[in-house]
Design a protein around this motif. Structure first.
Motif, PDB file in Angstrom:
ATOM      1  N   PRO A  71       0.821  -1.213   0.000  1.00  0.00           N
ATOM      2  CA  PRO A  71       0.000   0.000   0.000  1.00  0.00           C
ATOM      3  C   PRO A  71       0.852   1.258   0.000  1.00  0.00           C
ATOM      4  CG  PRO A  71       0.043  -0.999   2.186  1.00  0.00           C
ATOM      5  CD  PRO A  71       0.738  -1.959   1.273  1.00  0.00           C
ATOM      6  N   TYR A  72       0.440   2.234  -0.819  1.00  0.00           N
ATOM      7  CA  TYR A  72       1.115   3.534  -0.779  1.00  0.00           C
ATOM      8  C   TYR A  72       0.706   4.214   0.519  1.00  0.00           C
ATOM      9  CZ  TYR A  72       3.321   7.759  -2.549  1.00  0.00           C
ATOM     10  OH  TYR A  72       4.166   8.834  -2.708  1.00  0.00           O
ATOM     11  N   SER A 212       2.033   4.846  -7.035  1.00  0.00           N
ATOM     12  CA  SER A 212       1.066   3.752  -7.130  1.00  0.00           C
ATOM     13  C   SER A 212       1.102   3.145  -8.526  1.00  0.00           C
ATOM     14  CB  SER A 212      -0.337   4.269  -6.811  1.00  0.00           C
ATOM     15  OG  SER A 212      -0.431   4.666  -5.465  1.00  0.00           O
ATOM     16  N   GLY A 213       1.084   1.814  -8.578  1.00  0.00           N
ATOM     17  CA  GLY A 213       1.148   1.090  -9.832  1.00  0.00           C
ATOM     18  C   GLY A 213       2.538   0.613 -10.198  1.00  0.00           C
ATOM     19  N   ARG A 229       4.019  -4.757  -5.894  1.00  0.00           N
ATOM     20  CA  ARG A 229       3.300  -3.773  -6.696  1.00  0.00           C
ATOM     21  C   ARG A 229       2.685  -2.743  -5.763  1.00  0.00           C
ATOM     22  NH1 ARG A 229       3.043  -2.881 -12.175  1.00  0.00           N
ATOM     23  NH2 ARG A 229       2.657  -5.107 -12.559  1.00  0.00           N
ATOM     24  N   LEU A 230       3.047  -1.471  -5.962  1.00  0.00           N
ATOM     25  CA  LEU A 230       2.457  -0.419  -5.139  1.00  0.00           C
ATOM     26  C   LEU A 230       1.004  -0.198  -5.507  1.00  0.00           C
ATOM     27  CD1 LEU A 230       5.203   2.320  -4.835  1.00  0.00           C
ATOM     28  CD2 LEU A 230       3.902   1.345  -2.961  1.00  0.00           C
ATOM     29  N   SER A 231       0.160  -0.130  -4.495  1.00  0.00           N
ATOM     30  CA  SER A 231      -1.262   0.041  -4.751  1.00  0.00           C
ATOM     31  C   SER A 231      -1.777   1.343  -4.156  1.00  0.00           C
ATOM     32  CB  SER A 231      -2.031  -1.142  -4.157  1.00  0.00           C
ATOM     33  OG  SER A 231      -1.783  -1.257  -2.766  1.00  0.00           O
TER      34      SER A 231
END
Length: 231
Positions: A71-72, A212-213, A229-231
């Motif tokens: 999570p960001y 993010s992404g 993977r940053l969400s």
């Protein structure tokens, strides 16, 4: 004993090739422990080692071959990646001599010291503690632990990180300013190390922002790589 609410579940990391779990006690981190990174942060030379900590529940566990969600975090617009070799302590002790340090190492893992750089910088300017920049939720991704005797030539291992397939960080563990044994000696003079402690040993140059992404892939020779993977 009657708890007023259920205690938190222990944080535990799988050990490669076994069914065992490594229970996390504390997370220690070494600051500015690669010369090239120290220079990019505005510092030079072999300064005395310094340490900061993250809570055990900042761990984000990443299994082999998986892409774990990360999570960001809140409050920041400048989240930075820092790939690091993580040392897992299996035998505690205080005032451990460098020549005896290997006796205390259980294994190694690939880790990321995620950093809210803008918040860290603001706190530094004000002369305040910068825990908010380092010790936040999900700030300590880590892969499965490889037993020390199975990790190969870890002191000369290559360490790298890519973002969306583009390499940003690359160095070797041999380039640490304070090597693994020296770090354990210095750290154990300040705290009594315990089985279950993790030591994030420092990051090479090339740290930078992610959004993010973004897909982060971190590698150290001989250890389980991690992908997030940053969400």
């Amino acid at each position: 004993m009657d708890y007023i609410f259920p205690p938190s579940a222990p944080v535990a990391i799988p050990v490669t090739g076994t069914t065992g779990l490594f229970p996390v006690h504390r997370i220690y981190c070494v600051g500015r422990n690669y010369e090239d990174h120290a220079k990019e942060m505005g510092h030079t030379g072999r300064e005395a080692p310094f340490f900061f900590m993250k809570p055990a529940d900042a761990v984000v566990l990443v299994g082999p071959g998986e892409t774990a969600p990360l999570p960001y975090p809140s409050l920041t617009s400048n989240l930075h990646h820092e790939v690091e070799l993580v040392v897992a302590i299996g035998k505690g002790g205080q005032n451990i001599r460098a020549q005896d340090a290997n006796e205390h190492i259980f294994g190694y893992a690939v880790g990321l010291d995620m950093t809210r750089r803008d918040l860290q910088g603001d706190m530094k300017k004000q002369g305040r503690p910068w825990c908010i920049g380092k010790a936040f939720d999900a700030s300590a991704p880590i892969g499965h632990i490889t037993l020390a005797q199975q990790a190969g030539d870890i002191v000369n291992a290559e360490i790298s990180l890519s973002v969306n397939g583009t390499e940003r960080q690359r160095s070797t563990v041999a380039s640490l300013i304070w090597n693994i044994a020296e770090t354990i000696e210095q750290l154990s003079a300040a705290w009594a190390l315990q089985p279950g402690d993790l030591i994030y040993t420092g990051t090479p140059a090339g740290v930078g922002a992610v959004v993010s992404g973004d897909l982060l892939a971190a590698h150290i020779t001989g250890l389980e790589s991690i992908t997030l993977r940053l969400s």
